[in-house]
Design a protein around this motif. Structure first.
Motif, mmCIF file in Angstrom:
data_model
loop_
_atom_site.group_PDB
_atom_site.id
_atom_site.type_symbol
_atom_site.label_atom_id
_atom_site.label_comp_id
_atom_site.label_asym_id
_atom_site.label_seq_id
_atom_site.Cartn_x
_atom_site.Cartn_y
_atom_site.Cartn_z
ATOM 1 N N VAL A 1 -7.038 23.838 -26.842
ATOM 2 C CA VAL A 1 -5.982 24.276 -25.928
ATOM 3 C C VAL A 1 -4.670 23.582 -26.290
ATOM 4 O O VAL A 1 -3.597 24.199 -26.277
ATOM 5 N N LEU A 2 -4.747 22.296 -26.629
ATOM 6 C CA LEU A 2 -3.557 21.545 -26.999
ATOM 7 C C LEU A 2 -2.871 22.135 -28.226
ATOM 8 O O LEU A 2 -1.645 22.192 -28.299
ATOM 9 N N GLU A 3 -3.672 22.561 -29.212
ATOM 10 C CA GLU A 3 -3.084 23.061 -30.454
ATOM 11 C C GLU A 3 -3.071 24.581 -30.543
ATOM 12 O O GLU A 3 -2.801 25.135 -31.602
ATOM 13 N N VAL A 4 -3.337 25.261 -29.423
ATOM 14 C CA VAL A 4 -3.468 26.712 -29.442
ATOM 15 C C VAL A 4 -2.209 27.392 -29.978
ATOM 16 O O VAL A 4 -2.282 28.362 -30.744
ATOM 17 N N ALA A 5 -1.033 26.880 -29.585
ATOM 18 C CA ALA A 5 0.210 27.475 -30.083
ATOM 19 C C ALA A 5 0.498 27.018 -31.510
ATOM 20 O O ALA A 5 1.056 27.774 -32.306
ATOM 21 N N ALA A 6 0.093 25.791 -31.843
ATOM 22 C CA ALA A 6 0.347 25.261 -33.187
ATOM 23 C C ALA A 6 -0.345 26.102 -34.250
ATOM 24 O O ALA A 6 0.257 26.443 -35.278
ATOM 25 N N THR A 7 -1.608 26.448 -34.031
ATOM 26 C CA THR A 7 -2.330 27.268 -35.014
ATOM 27 C C THR A 7 -1.724 28.661 -35.103
ATOM 28 O O THR A 7 -1.692 29.256 -36.180
ATOM 29 N N SER A 8 -1.206 29.156 -33.986
ATOM 30 C CA SER A 8 -0.568 30.479 -33.985
ATOM 31 C C SER A 8 0.714 30.466 -34.802
ATOM 32 O O SER A 8 0.968 31.372 -35.602
ATOM 33 N N TYR A 9 1.538 29.436 -34.618
ATOM 34 C CA TYR A 9 2.735 29.309 -35.437
ATOM 35 C C TYR A 9 2.364 29.124 -36.906
ATOM 36 O O TYR A 9 3.073 29.593 -37.799
ATOM 37 N N GLY A 10 1.246 28.439 -37.144
ATOM 38 C CA GLY A 10 0.779 28.268 -38.519
ATOM 39 C C GLY A 10 0.435 29.597 -39.175
ATOM 40 O O GLY A 10 0.871 29.885 -40.300
ATOM 41 N N TYR A 11 -0.341 30.438 -38.483
ATOM 42 C CA TYR A 11 -0.663 31.765 -39.016
ATOM 43 C C TYR A 11 0.617 32.567 -39.267
ATOM 44 O O TYR A 11 0.743 33.271 -40.275
ATOM 45 N N ALA A 12 1.552 32.473 -38.321
ATOM 46 C CA ALA A 12 2.817 33.201 -38.473
ATOM 47 C C ALA A 12 3.564 32.745 -39.719
ATOM 48 O O ALA A 12 4.125 33.563 -40.464
ATOM 49 N N MET A 13 3.569 31.432 -39.982
ATOM 50 C CA MET A 13 4.303 30.906 -41.130
ATOM 51 C C MET A 13 3.640 31.287 -42.455
ATOM 52 O O MET A 13 4.327 31.528 -43.454
ATOM 53 N N LEU B 1 2.871 19.188 -38.126
ATOM 54 C CA LEU B 1 1.834 19.306 -39.160
ATOM 55 C C LEU B 1 1.479 20.771 -39.422
ATOM 56 O O LEU B 1 1.458 21.224 -40.571
ATOM 57 N N HIS B 2 1.184 21.516 -38.365
ATOM 58 C CA HIS B 2 0.729 22.904 -38.529
ATOM 59 C C HIS B 2 1.812 23.788 -39.157
ATOM 60 O O HIS B 2 1.509 24.613 -40.028
ATOM 61 N N VAL B 3 3.049 23.638 -38.702
ATOM 62 C CA VAL B 3 4.120 24.499 -39.211
ATOM 63 C C VAL B 3 4.379 24.243 -40.691
ATOM 64 O O VAL B 3 4.439 25.182 -41.506
ATOM 65 N N ILE B 4 4.524 22.984 -41.078
ATOM 66 C CA ILE B 4 4.872 22.678 -42.465
ATOM 67 C C ILE B 4 3.695 22.927 -43.399
ATOM 68 O O ILE B 4 3.864 23.466 -44.498
ATOM 69 N N ARG B 5 2.496 22.568 -42.967
ATOM 70 C CA ARG B 5 1.322 22.824 -43.811
ATOM 71 C C ARG B 5 1.170 24.312 -44.087
ATOM 72 O O ARG B 5 0.915 24.728 -45.222
ATOM 73 N N SER B 6 1.332 25.125 -43.068
ATOM 74 C CA SER B 6 1.168 26.575 -43.228
ATOM 75 C C SER B 6 2.277 27.174 -44.098
ATOM 76 O O SER B 6 2.025 28.109 -44.860
ATOM 77 N N ALA B 7 3.492 26.635 -43.980
ATOM 78 C CA ALA B 7 4.587 27.121 -44.824
ATOM 79 C C ALA B 7 4.276 26.860 -46.299
ATOM 80 O O ALA B 7 4.475 27.733 -47.152
ATOM 81 N N LEU B 8 3.775 25.683 -46.610
ATOM 82 C CA LEU B 8 3.396 25.365 -47.996
ATOM 83 C C LEU B 8 2.277 26.292 -48.473
ATOM 84 O O LEU B 8 2.292 26.762 -49.616
ATOM 85 N N GLN B 9 1.318 26.538 -47.610
ATOM 86 C CA GLN B 9 0.226 27.441 -47.979
ATOM 87 C C GLN B 9 0.741 28.854 -48.221
ATOM 88 O O GLN B 9 0.281 29.541 -49.139
ATOM 89 N N GLY B 10 1.692 29.293 -47.409
ATOM 90 C CA GLY B 10 2.279 30.610 -47.613
ATOM 91 C C GLY B 10 2.992 30.724 -48.943
ATOM 92 O O GLY B 10 3.097 31.817 -49.509
#
Length: 449
Positions: free
Chosen positions: A285-297, A378-387
């Protein structure tokens, strides 16, 4: 065959609006996914008691490791899909999807066998108390049997997200949430199947979401695959594995660190395990939005990289970080204000047991909430690099998480007692951020040149 109107290019328009609009349905979907995880925990904790709740917690990290490996492969494969879709290479996209399906099937079969083989030895290594190890093992056996279903859902949802469709996975997750809740009540409360009923409800719910996504993918004209799309292309498969394997390994090594933490927690007794588990069940629940922003990135950066729009990546990163930090502050405030009431839904037993369990749970939740912005970065930057197609440096950040998490878990309790274990996650997030932030700036300077 009808077209899917939910498909969306993210190479044009305002980055903040695109990222938030893409993340919002994923966020809602993740809320429903967490809802049925929370309901599992509530039913187990309230109906079956503290021992069953502790058994669920003792199995958490091994279960999460297998799920993380599955998600890592699916997300890794979707990076190339997003890039090909952004570049408009539809024939190549179909070939990528076909080969990803074959690789996913092979991976799921291997993970199923591996999971069933290692479940009991790992529980022993983790020093799982003898009075809960039987329940933990039963839960894992059923969850691992459903790994091919979990792989199917994650791959199908990743295909849809790579094409900018965040709504269909949302609808699938809502469907799964309602099915899981209904089956939880039926299997555990009415039929008396215990912890096995909670596991079976989750697997059946995942199956329903897989079928839903599959039926919608069949309607997408550009994904009308031929037999040739499934024939293995060695160069393509190497590229897919190179993208997926580091992400799977990253999740696995993070999970190993979590298991080491769990082994330390297991030494503090059943009450502490139950309190720790109650808060860990809110981790999602705490990271629910973080993972969503990660998928978006991943989708946003992948599509824009494929289209050659480097400046849009920078703008998207600034927008995503701003939105993510604001969201983390709102969630943290909610947990600090209403944490006692939420945790109370998971905890039962004698007044003395409940009070001791609540003290552990809320103390841990408070620390996690205060440092939540670190996780969102963490989630936003990690996902951007993966993208961008870089899955190696994010994997290195996973190793940093492992080192910081395990080092803190082993050493800090020796200095300040049980409370030290609560800082293991925080130090893991911070260690990963150091690597990810520096890696992002290095990568963007290379693109600028």
């Amino acid at each position: 065959m009808a077209a899917n109107t939910n498909i969306k290019s993210m190479t044009e328009g305002k980055p903040a609006k695109l990222i938030f609009a893409f993340a919002l349905p994923l966020m809602i979907g993740n809320v429903f996914q967490q809802l049925y995880t929370v309901v599992d925990t509530m039913v187990v904790g309230q109906v079956l008691g503290v021992n069953a709740l502790a058994a669920l917690g003792a199995s958490d990290w091994l279960n999460w490791m297998m799920l993380g490996i599955v998600q890592g492969f699916a997300q890794g494969f979707s990076i190339l899909m997003a890039q090909e879709f952004g570049a408009g290479n539809i024939q190549r996209l179909k070939k990528v999807v076909g080969n990803a399906i074959v690789l996913s099937a092979i991976s799921a079969a291997l993970l199923l066998v591996l999971g069933e083989l290692v479940a009991l030895p790992v529980l022993h290594v983790l020093q799982t108390p003898s009075d809960i190890i039987g329940k933990s093992l039963l839960y894992l056996r059923i969850m691992f049997a459903g790994l091919p279903i979990v792989m199917a859902y994650n791959l199908l949802a990743s295909i849809l997200r790579a094409l900018g469709d965040g709504k269909t996975p949302l609808h699938a997750m809502i469907l799964a949430a309602f099915i899981n809740i209904i089956l939880d009540v039926a299997f555990v409360m009415l039929f008396g199947w215990g912890i096995a009923g909670a596991a079976a409800a989750t697997v059946i719910a995942q199956f329903s979401s897989s079928v839903y996504c599959y039926l919608h993918i069949r309607k997408i004209e550009i994904l009308s695959l031929s037999k040739g799309d499934f024939s293995m292309d060695m160069d393509l498969d190497k590229k897919l594995v190179f993208l997926g394997l580091p992400m799977a390994f990253q999740n696995a090594i993070i999970s190993v660190g979590g298991m080491i933490v769990q082994s330390v927690v297991n030494g503090f007794g059943v009450i502490f395990i139950a309190g720790f588990t109650a808060t860990n069940k809110l981790y999602g629940v705490l990271e629910v939005a973080a993972t969503s922003y990660g998928y978006a990135m991943i989708t946003y950066v992948g599509q824009n990289l494929g289209a050659g729009h480097i400046d849009r990546i920078r703008k998207g990163m600034r927008a995503a970080l701003g939105i993510a930090l604001l969201t983390s502050a709102v969630i943290a405030a909610g947990m600090l204000l209403f944490g006692h009431q939420i945790l109370g839904c998971f905890i039962s037993g004698s007044p003395q047991e409940a009070e001791r369990t609540m003290y552990v749970a809320y103390h841990y939740l408070t620390i996690m909430s205060v440092f939540l912005p670190v996780l969102y970065i963490l989630h936003v930057i990690r996902s951007a690099l993966q993208g961008m197609g870089d899955t190696v440096l994010p994997m290195v950040s996973g190793v940093a998480e492992f080192v910081m998490r395990t080092g803190t878990a082993i050493l800090l309790p020796l200095l300040i007692g049980e409370e030290g274990i609560f800082y293991a996650e925080i130090m893991a997030w911070a260690g990963a951020d150091v690597i990810l932030v520096s890696s992002y700036f290095v990568r963007m300077r290379k693109y600028a040149r």
